[in-house]
Design a protein around this motif. Structure first.
Motif, PDB file in Angstrom:
ATOM      1  N   PHE A   1      -8.799   4.849  -2.271  1.00 63.94           N
ATOM      2  CA  PHE A   1      -9.686   3.681  -2.271  1.00 63.94           C
ATOM      3  C   PHE A   1      -8.873   2.409  -2.493  1.00 63.94           C
ATOM      4  O   PHE A   1      -7.765   2.431  -2.999  1.00 63.94           O
ATOM      5  CB  PHE A   1     -10.750   3.821  -3.360  1.00 63.94           C
ATOM      6  N   GLY A   2      -9.475   1.301  -2.116  1.00 65.79           N
ATOM      7  CA  GLY A   2      -8.859   0.012  -2.391  1.00 65.79           C
ATOM      8  C   GLY A   2      -7.908  -0.439  -1.299  1.00 65.79           C
ATOM      9  O   GLY A   2      -7.608   0.275  -0.347  1.00 65.79           O
ATOM     10  N   GLN A   3      -7.426  -1.647  -1.447  1.00 62.39           N
ATOM     11  CA  GLN A   3      -6.603  -2.306  -0.450  1.00 62.39           C
ATOM     12  C   GLN A   3      -5.120  -2.080  -0.738  1.00 62.39           C
ATOM     13  O   GLN A   3      -4.705  -2.022  -1.899  1.00 62.39           O
ATOM     14  CB  GLN A   3      -6.925  -3.801  -0.481  1.00 62.39           C
ATOM     15  N   THR A   4      -4.330  -1.947   0.309  1.00 64.66           N
ATOM     16  CA  THR A   4      -2.888  -1.816   0.118  1.00 64.66           C
ATOM     17  C   THR A   4      -2.250  -3.202  -0.002  1.00 64.66           C
ATOM     18  O   THR A   4      -2.895  -4.224   0.209  1.00 64.66           O
ATOM     19  CB  THR A   4      -2.260  -1.054   1.298  1.00 64.66           C
ATOM     20  N   ASP A   5      -0.957  -3.218  -0.305  1.00 62.77           N
ATOM     21  CA  ASP A   5      -0.263  -4.481  -0.557  1.00 62.77           C
ATOM     22  C   ASP A   5      -0.063  -5.276   0.731  1.00 62.77           C
ATOM     23  O   ASP A   5      -0.004  -4.717   1.838  1.00 62.77           O
ATOM     24  CB  ASP A   5       1.101  -4.218  -1.195  1.00 62.77           C
TER      25      ASP A   5
ATOM     26  N   PHE B   1       4.085 -21.907   1.150  1.00 65.16           N
ATOM     27  CA  PHE B   1       3.493 -22.126   2.457  1.00 65.16           C
ATOM     28  C   PHE B   1       2.461 -21.036   2.724  1.00 65.16           C
ATOM     29  O   PHE B   1       2.679 -19.864   2.410  1.00 65.16           O
ATOM     30  CB  PHE B   1       4.563 -22.101   3.545  1.00 65.16           C
ATOM     31  N   ALA B   2       1.328 -21.434   3.299  1.00 61.50           N
ATOM     32  CA  ALA B   2       0.256 -20.485   3.568  1.00 61.50           C
ATOM     33  C   ALA B   2       0.617 -19.610   4.765  1.00 61.50           C
ATOM     34  O   ALA B   2       1.065 -20.095   5.795  1.00 61.50           O
ATOM     35  CB  ALA B   2      -1.057 -21.217   3.826  1.00 61.50           C
ATOM     36  N   SER B   3       0.407 -18.290   4.618  1.00 63.72           N
ATOM     37  CA  SER B   3       0.645 -17.357   5.710  1.00 63.72           C
ATOM     38  C   SER B   3      -0.560 -17.354   6.644  1.00 63.72           C
ATOM     39  O   SER B   3      -1.701 -17.561   6.220  1.00 63.72           O
ATOM     40  CB  SER B   3       0.880 -15.947   5.158  1.00 63.72           C
ATOM     41  N   SER B   4      -0.298 -17.133   7.942  1.00 66.22           N
ATOM     42  CA  SER B   4      -1.385 -17.153   8.913  1.00 66.22           C
ATOM     43  C   SER B   4      -2.352 -15.994   8.694  1.00 66.22           C
ATOM     44  O   SER B   4      -3.557 -16.124   8.894  1.00 66.22           O
ATOM     45  CB  SER B   4      -0.823 -17.102  10.334  1.00 66.22           C
ATOM     46  N   LYS B   5      -1.856 -14.831   8.298  1.00 69.51           N
ATOM     47  CA  LYS B   5      -2.712 -13.686   8.028  1.00 69.51           C
ATOM     48  C   LYS B   5      -1.956 -12.691   7.173  1.00 69.51           C
ATOM     49  O   LYS B   5      -0.729 -12.764   7.015  1.00 69.51           O
ATOM     50  CB  LYS B   5      -3.172 -13.020   9.324  1.00 69.51           C
ATOM     51  N   ALA B   6      -2.687 -11.749   6.604  1.00 65.32           N
ATOM     52  CA  ALA B   6      -2.075 -10.714   5.784  1.00 65.32           C
ATOM     53  C   ALA B   6      -1.772  -9.499   6.647  1.00 65.32           C
ATOM     54  O   ALA B   6      -2.561  -9.116   7.505  1.00 65.32           O
ATOM     55  CB  ALA B   6      -3.014 -10.326   4.641  1.00 65.32           C
ATOM     56  N   LEU B   7      -0.639  -8.889   6.417  1.00 64.67           N
ATOM     57  CA  LEU B   7      -0.251  -7.640   7.062  1.00 64.67           C
ATOM     58  C   LEU B   7      -0.120  -6.577   5.980  1.00 64.67           C
ATOM     59  O   LEU B   7       0.673  -6.726   5.050  1.00 64.67           O
ATOM     60  CB  LEU B   7       1.067  -7.797   7.828  1.00 64.67           C
ATOM     61  N   ARG B   8      -0.893  -5.516   6.089  1.00 62.76           N
ATOM     62  CA  ARG B   8      -0.976  -4.520   5.033  1.00 62.76           C
ATOM     63  C   ARG B   8       0.061  -3.413   5.192  1.00 62.76           C
ATOM     64  O   ARG B   8       0.403  -3.008   6.301  1.00 62.76           O
ATOM     65  CB  ARG B   8      -2.385  -3.906   5.022  1.00 62.76           C
ATOM     66  N   THR B   9       0.562  -2.932   4.065  1.00 58.15           N
ATOM     67  CA  THR B   9       1.514  -1.827   4.068  1.00 58.15           C
ATOM     68  C   THR B   9       0.792  -0.510   4.337  1.00 58.15           C
ATOM     69  O   THR B   9      -0.440  -0.437   4.336  1.00 58.15           O
ATOM     70  CB  THR B   9       2.231  -1.729   2.719  1.00 58.15           C
TER      71      THR B   9
END
Length: 278
Positions: free
Chosen positions: A28-32, A47-55
């Motif tokens: 359960f839950g979100q990865t890093d 600086f703000a990232s355009s989007k998150a990329l999950r491990t």
């Protein structure tokens, strides 16, 4: 009651015989987020990232086998050792908490040894390259359509109240992702036709297939892997055109228009999307 299925083996949460599991971690839950933060050299924050990329997701649990003899336990752990040894398998968690079963594709990293008695224990470690948890495929029906065709039309003059004749097809299907994470749709095109085009109505994104598909053959298009196969055997990805791949956002629907050239028999587009969760 919660059950965990790993390949052909099913583990119960509790039991007096057979496989049981405990200490399920990282299901359960979100990865890093694997995007590095770049601090502002002359300002506050980063600086703000355009989007998150999950491990990837590192799932583990403790397995126990309750058997009647040491030989039975030995055989059970030989079976466990074979699961996932030659490639990825599906792990499916099913609960009675009112939600549908969810699955991930995992590579089994290790399954530790056991005690040589009528009970055995093992720590099972797995890696899910795609961290999202999906609906089980068996729970999601295919939606299908023929290419667009005109209806029968109404003959005038007509007498009120009018009764409109049936017939015709819009050539569209609608797929809904009811989860909380974006998910890639899957398509199957049944021949025959000379070429085909799938267009996302809302965005105009296109996936084309420029190859003859005889009547009775079918083409599977995997939009997650960006590839196509014919009759479940040969890779025909080189005949894909435009390749404007797009996920279905969480909680949204997308409609797809199906068009073909030189139709033979009854070409059909089938599609479905597995709702996804982080």
């Amino acid at each position: 009651m919660t059950t965990l299925q790993l390949g052909p083996l099913t583990f119960a949460e509790t039991g007096s015989a057979g496989w049981v599991f405990s200490d399920l971690i990282d299901w359960f839950g979100q990865t890093d987020n694997k995007e590095d933060e770049e601090e502002r050299p002359q300002g506050h924050g980063a600086f703000a990232s355009s989007k998150a990329l999950r491990t990837s997701r590192a799932i583990s649990f403790n397995a126990s086998y309750l058997g009647g003899s040491a030989a039975e336990v030995e055989d059970a752990y030989d079976t466990l050792a074979a699961v996932g040894a030659e490639g990825p398998v599906y792990a499916i968690l099913a609960t009675t908490a009112g939600r549908s079963a969810r699955r991930v594709k995992v590579q089994v990293s290790s399954a530790a040894d056991h005690h040589g008695r009528t009970t055995g224990k093992a720590a099972v470690d797995m890696i899910a390259a795609d961290p999202r948890r999906y609906q089980v495929e068996a729970d999601v029906p295919w939606v299908s359509t023929e290419p667009p065709s005109a209806g029968l039309g109404l003959v005038w003059p007509a007498v009120w109240p009018l009764i409109w004749p049936a017939g015709g097809s819009s050539g569209r299907i609608t797929l809904s992702n009811t989860g909380k994470a974006p998910s890639a749709p899957m398509f199957q095109m049944l021949g025959g036709f000379s070429s085909a085009l799938i267009t996302t109505v809302e965005t105009g994104a296109r996936i084309g297939f420029d190859r003859l598909v005889p009547d009775g053959s079918f083409v599977d298009i995997d939009t997650a892997l960006h590839r196509a196969t014919i009759d479940g055997q040969s890779d025909v990805s080189r005949w894909l055109r435009w390749r404007e791949w797009a996920l279905i956002p969480p909680g949204e629907s997308r409609s797809y228009q199906f068009d073909v050239t030189a139709p033979v028999g009854t070409p059909i587009l089938r599609g479905r999307v597995l709702s996804a969760w982080w």
